[in-house]
Design a protein around this motif. Structure first.
Motif, PDB file in Angstrom:
ATOM      1  N   GLU A 297       0.866  -1.107  -0.060  1.00  0.00           N
ATOM      2  CA  GLU A 297      -0.039  -0.143   0.140  1.00  0.00           C
ATOM      3  C   GLU A 297       0.950   1.314   0.077  1.00  0.00           C
ATOM      4  OE1 GLU A 297      -2.706  -0.605   3.376  1.00  0.00           O
ATOM      5  OE2 GLU A 297      -4.170  -1.453   2.226  1.00  0.00           O
ATOM      6  N   GLY A 298       1.980   1.278   0.711  1.00  0.00           N
ATOM      7  CA  GLY A 298       2.980   2.301   0.781  1.00  0.00           C
ATOM      8  C   GLY A 298       3.675   2.471  -0.715  1.00  0.00           C
ATOM      9  N   ALA A 299       3.897   1.517  -1.333  1.00  0.00           N
ATOM     10  CA  ALA A 299       4.409   1.475  -2.648  1.00  0.00           C
ATOM     11  C   ALA A 299       3.513   1.986  -3.829  1.00  0.00           C
ATOM     12  CB  ALA A 299       4.677  -0.023  -3.047  1.00  0.00           C
ATOM     13  N   THR A 300       2.126   1.760  -3.513  1.00  0.00           N
ATOM     14  CA  THR A 300       0.821   2.351  -4.272  1.00  0.00           C
ATOM     15  C   THR A 300       0.904   3.891  -4.039  1.00  0.00           C
ATOM     16  OG1 THR A 300       0.019   0.151  -4.622  1.00  0.00           O
ATOM     17  CG2 THR A 300      -1.474   2.116  -4.961  1.00  0.00           C
ATOM     18  N   SER A 301       0.939   4.218  -2.860  1.00  0.00           N
ATOM     19  CA  SER A 301       1.049   5.740  -2.620  1.00  0.00           C
ATOM     20  C   SER A 301       1.993   6.377  -3.412  1.00  0.00           C
ATOM     21  CB  SER A 301       0.981   5.892  -1.018  1.00  0.00           C
ATOM     22  OG  SER A 301       2.418   5.673  -0.603  1.00  0.00           O
ATOM     23  N   HIS A 302       3.263   5.702  -3.398  1.00  0.00           N
ATOM     24  CA  HIS A 302       4.138   6.378  -4.298  1.00  0.00           C
ATOM     25  C   HIS A 302       3.786   6.724  -5.852  1.00  0.00           C
ATOM     26  CE1 HIS A 302       7.031   7.067  -1.307  1.00  0.00           C
ATOM     27  NE2 HIS A 302       7.222   5.908  -0.809  1.00  0.00           N
ATOM     28  N   LEU A 303       3.053   5.758  -6.305  1.00  0.00           N
ATOM     29  CA  LEU A 303       2.618   5.644  -7.541  1.00  0.00           C
ATOM     30  C   LEU A 303       1.525   6.683  -7.929  1.00  0.00           C
ATOM     31  CD1 LEU A 303       2.496   1.816  -8.412  1.00  0.00           C
ATOM     32  CD2 LEU A 303       4.307   3.343  -9.153  1.00  0.00           C
ATOM     33  N   GLN A 304       0.716   6.865  -6.905  1.00  0.00           N
ATOM     34  CA  GLN A 304      -0.539   7.857  -6.966  1.00  0.00           C
ATOM     35  C   GLN A 304       0.266   9.408  -6.843  1.00  0.00           C
ATOM     36  OE1 GLN A 304      -2.525   6.760  -3.365  1.00  0.00           O
ATOM     37  NE2 GLN A 304      -3.840   5.781  -4.715  1.00  0.00           N
ATOM     38  N   ARG A 305       1.242   9.258  -6.253  1.00  0.00           N
ATOM     39  CA  ARG A 305       2.227  10.774  -6.146  1.00  0.00           C
ATOM     40  C   ARG A 305       2.732  10.746  -7.613  1.00  0.00           C
ATOM     41  NH1 ARG A 305       4.664   9.876  -2.153  1.00  0.00           N
ATOM     42  NH2 ARG A 305       3.355  10.723  -0.508  1.00  0.00           N
ATOM     43  N   SER A 306       3.275   9.840  -8.094  1.00  0.00           N
ATOM     44  CA  SER A 306       3.864  10.128  -9.431  1.00  0.00           C
ATOM     45  C   SER A 306       2.859  10.414 -10.625  1.00  0.00           C
ATOM     46  CB  SER A 306       4.452   8.798  -9.747  1.00  0.00           C
ATOM     47  OG  SER A 306       5.141   8.778 -10.968  1.00  0.00           O
ATOM     48  N   LEU A 307       1.684   9.853 -10.416  1.00  0.00           N
ATOM     49  CA  LEU A 307       0.745  10.131 -11.575  1.00  0.00           C
ATOM     50  C   LEU A 307       0.264  11.744 -11.201  1.00  0.00           C
ATOM     51  CD1 LEU A 307      -1.289   6.788 -11.313  1.00  0.00           C
ATOM     52  CD2 LEU A 307      -0.053   7.887 -13.594  1.00  0.00           C
ATOM     53  N   ARG A 308      -0.131  11.851 -10.169  1.00  0.00           N
ATOM     54  CA  ARG A 308      -0.366  13.512  -9.792  1.00  0.00           C
ATOM     55  C   ARG A 308       0.807  14.358 -10.436  1.00  0.00           C
ATOM     56  NH1 ARG A 308      -1.028  11.365  -4.542  1.00  0.00           N
ATOM     57  NH2 ARG A 308      -2.982  10.727  -4.008  1.00  0.00           N
ATOM     58  N   ILE A 309       1.971  14.104 -10.282  1.00  0.00           N
ATOM     59  CA  ILE A 309       2.883  15.006 -10.610  1.00  0.00           C
ATOM     60  C   ILE A 309       2.829  15.030 -12.154  1.00  0.00           C
ATOM     61  CG2 ILE A 309       5.394  14.925 -10.952  1.00  0.00           C
ATOM     62  CD1 ILE A 309       5.628  14.073  -7.939  1.00  0.00           C
ATOM     63  N   ALA A 310       2.581  13.946 -12.722  1.00  0.00           N
ATOM     64  CA  ALA A 310       2.651  13.783 -14.329  1.00  0.00           C
ATOM     65  C   ALA A 310       1.299  14.487 -14.912  1.00  0.00           C
ATOM     66  CB  ALA A 310       2.442  12.309 -14.618  1.00  0.00           C
ATOM     67  N   GLY A 311       0.434  14.659 -14.051  1.00  0.00           N
ATOM     68  CA  GLY A 311      -0.786  15.462 -14.633  1.00  0.00           C
ATOM     69  C   GLY A 311      -2.242  14.733 -14.446  1.00  0.00           C
ATOM     70  N   VAL A 312      -2.095  13.570 -13.769  1.00  0.00           N
ATOM     71  CA  VAL A 312      -3.392  12.659 -13.773  1.00  0.00           C
ATOM     72  C   VAL A 312      -4.027  13.061 -12.244  1.00  0.00           C
ATOM     73  CG1 VAL A 312      -4.273  10.531 -13.652  1.00  0.00           C
ATOM     74  CG2 VAL A 312      -2.563  11.014 -15.284  1.00  0.00           C
ATOM     75  N   VAL A 313      -5.283  13.271 -12.448  1.00  0.00           N
ATOM     76  CA  VAL A 313      -5.950  13.522 -11.100  1.00  0.00           C
ATOM     77  C   VAL A 313      -6.296  12.163 -10.473  1.00  0.00           C
ATOM     78  CG1 VAL A 313      -7.901  14.678  -9.944  1.00  0.00           C
ATOM     79  CG2 VAL A 313      -6.801  15.586 -11.865  1.00  0.00           C
ATOM     80  N   VAL A 314      -5.661  12.025  -9.302  1.00  0.00           N
ATOM     81  CA  VAL A 314      -5.689  10.790  -8.564  1.00  0.00           C
ATOM     82  C   VAL A 314      -5.869  10.931  -7.038  1.00  0.00           C
ATOM     83  CG1 VAL A 314      -4.627   8.546  -7.932  1.00  0.00           C
ATOM     84  CG2 VAL A 314      -4.128   9.503  -9.992  1.00  0.00           C
ATOM     85  N   PRO A 315      -7.150  11.070  -6.474  1.00  0.00           N
ATOM     86  CA  PRO A 315      -7.472  11.314  -5.123  1.00  0.00           C
ATOM     87  C   PRO A 315      -6.867  10.374  -4.165  1.00  0.00           C
ATOM     88  CG  PRO A 315      -9.477  11.154  -6.542  1.00  0.00           C
ATOM     89  CD  PRO A 315      -8.309  10.497  -7.053  1.00  0.00           C
ATOM     90  N   HIS A 316      -6.251  10.966  -3.135  1.00  0.00           N
ATOM     91  CA  HIS A 316      -5.643  10.259  -1.902  1.00  0.00           C
ATOM     92  C   HIS A 316      -6.779   9.244  -1.432  1.00  0.00           C
ATOM     93  CE1 HIS A 316      -1.842  12.678  -1.691  1.00  0.00           C
ATOM     94  NE2 HIS A 316      -2.765  13.776  -1.775  1.00  0.00           N
ATOM     95  N   SER A 317      -6.089   8.144  -0.761  1.00  0.00           N
ATOM     96  CA  SER A 317      -7.107   7.190  -0.347  1.00  0.00           C
ATOM     97  C   SER A 317      -7.816   7.842   0.819  1.00  0.00           C
ATOM     98  CB  SER A 317      -6.199   5.894   0.275  1.00  0.00           C
ATOM     99  OG  SER A 317      -5.857   5.022  -0.902  1.00  0.00           O
ATOM    100  N   SER A 318      -7.128   8.451   1.539  1.00  0.00           N
ATOM    101  CA  SER A 318      -7.798   9.247   2.857  1.00  0.00           C
ATOM    102  C   SER A 318      -8.620  10.382   2.467  1.00  0.00           C
ATOM    103  CB  SER A 318      -6.608   9.793   3.597  1.00  0.00           C
ATOM    104  OG  SER A 318      -5.839  10.895   3.014  1.00  0.00           O
ATOM    105  N   GLU A 319      -8.665  10.692   1.348  1.00  0.00           N
ATOM    106  CA  GLU A 319      -9.552  11.783   0.756  1.00  0.00           C
ATOM    107  C   GLU A 319     -10.939  11.174   0.497  1.00  0.00           C
ATOM    108  OE1 GLU A 319      -6.455  14.967  -0.962  1.00  0.00           O
ATOM    109  OE2 GLU A 319      -7.634  13.764  -2.096  1.00  0.00           O
ATOM    110  N   VAL A 320     -11.058   9.893   0.299  1.00  0.00           N
ATOM    111  CA  VAL A 320     -12.246   9.287  -0.321  1.00  0.00           C
ATOM    112  C   VAL A 320     -12.983   8.361   0.796  1.00  0.00           C
ATOM    113  CG1 VAL A 320     -13.252   7.641  -1.962  1.00  0.00           C
ATOM    114  CG2 VAL A 320     -11.238   9.014  -2.546  1.00  0.00           C
ATOM    115  N   PRO A 321     -14.192   8.724   1.063  1.00  0.00           N
ATOM    116  CA  PRO A 321     -14.843   8.118   2.291  1.00  0.00           C
ATOM    117  C   PRO A 321     -15.204   6.567   1.959  1.00  0.00           C
ATOM    118  CG  PRO A 321     -16.357   9.472   0.954  1.00  0.00           C
ATOM    119  CD  PRO A 321     -14.968   9.832   0.385  1.00  0.00           C
TER     120      PRO A 321
END
Length: 322
Positions: A297-321
């Motif tokens: 899960e920690g590894a996936t959080s890095h990929l989410q951050r990578s996608l946001r930096i690239a320009g894809v809108v990816v919500p944080h898991s903690s932001e989604v109820p």
């Protein structure tokens, strides 16, 4: 003694007029002019004559551009008022440069010619070559189609691996049908000769594909509601989820025109994810699935951050109820 260093850099204008290429290349060479009292060697006179020869070449080049260049001749036939004004300014500066040259005011003539060339370049850029313009539109059409096709393949792959409880399949199907309809409309426009409108429709389709992909990614972050009978099942799910995100990164970087510096940062986070995934897999091999799930899960959080930096809108898991 007063020193004047004059550099003329406009060889690229030879591309606008084949007959002027030789003059442009010669005029592009830096020329140093020194105005001083004559010396015994006659060096000052030689440099002054060189400057005059360069100035004469530049006068001929600008005259040829104004009278013979296809890029310039298109301007009066166009409906671009701004281009016509810039061309008129270029012509006026050339005429004044001739006057200054005939009055032996070479420096003033050189400055006026430089300004005339700048106005010619600006005016010509406002009225592009129709053949080149059509080629650019077709190239853009191809790029958009490839981007749409790539994102659609990724969207289908993600959808097929997701739980129906996490994403309303009917919504995604409707999005896909709408995008396919837009591509069909673009095809019809192209057949009718309307390349401009076709590209507008394809650009909208591209934006819709990205929006649908973001919708899937947002749903993918809702992981708290899922229940697994065995820790090993949860790990396999998280591992597949991690790989789904990783597949998106090179596509996002390539298709969203991510600048090089940003792409390097995005790849850095992706590499951190790969390193953590290796650790998670070793933990899973040792039957420590609780630790393995946390690590992946920690590894996936890095990929989410990578996608946001690239320009894809990816919500944080903690932001989604949940």
């Amino acid at each position: 003694m007063r020193n004047f260093r004059i550099t003329a850099s406009f060889a690229w204008f030879g591309l606008m007029l084949a007959g002027a290429a030789a003059d442009a290349a010669a005029a592009a060479e830096p020329v140093s002019v020194v105005l001083a009292k004559p010396d015994a060697t006659g060096g000052v006179e030689v440099r002054a004559n060189s400057f005059r020869a360069t100035l004469e070449r530049k006068l001929r080049l600008v005259k040829q551009l104004l009278s013979l260049s296809p890029a310039v001749l298109r301007i009066p036939q166009s409906n671009n008022a701004q281009a016509k004004r810039k061309l008129a300014e270029a012509q006026a500066r050339y005429a004044k440069a001739e006057t200054e040259f005939n009055a032996s005011r070479g420096e003033a003539a050189m400055l006026l010619l430089d300004e005339s060339l700048r106005q010619i370049a600006a005016a010509s850029s406002l009225v592009p070559d129709p053949v080149q313009q059509l080629a650019q539109k077709r190239s853009r059409n191809t790029q958009l189609r490839e981007a749409i096709r790539t994102f659609q393949m990724q969207q289908k792959g993600l959808s097929s691996r997701m739980s129906p409880k996490k994403l309303q399949a009917s919504t995604v199907v409707a999005d896909v049908d709408r995008i396919d309809g837009m591509v069909d409309k673009a095809d019809a426009l192209i057949l009718g000769g309307n390349q401009d409108e076709a590209n507008v429709v394809l650009n909208s389709a591209y934006q819709s594909v990205v929006a649908t992909l973001n919708k899937i990614l947002a749903a993918e972050t809702i992981v708290y509601g899922l229940k697994f009978d065995l820790p090993a099942e949860e790990f396999r799910h998280e591992l597949a989820r991690n790989r789904s995100y990783e597949e998106l990164i090179p596509i996002a970087i390539a298709q969203l025109n991510t600048v090089r510096e940003t792409a390097v940062v995005a790849e850095h986070y992706a590499q951190q994810s790969r390193d953590l995934r290796v650790i998670a897999q070793k933990q899973a091999s040792g039957q420590d699935y609780i630790a393995a799930v946390k690590t992946i899960e920690g590894a996936t959080s890095h990929l989410q951050r990578s996608l946001r930096i690239a320009g894809v809108v990816v919500p944080h898991s903690s932001e989604v109820p949940p």
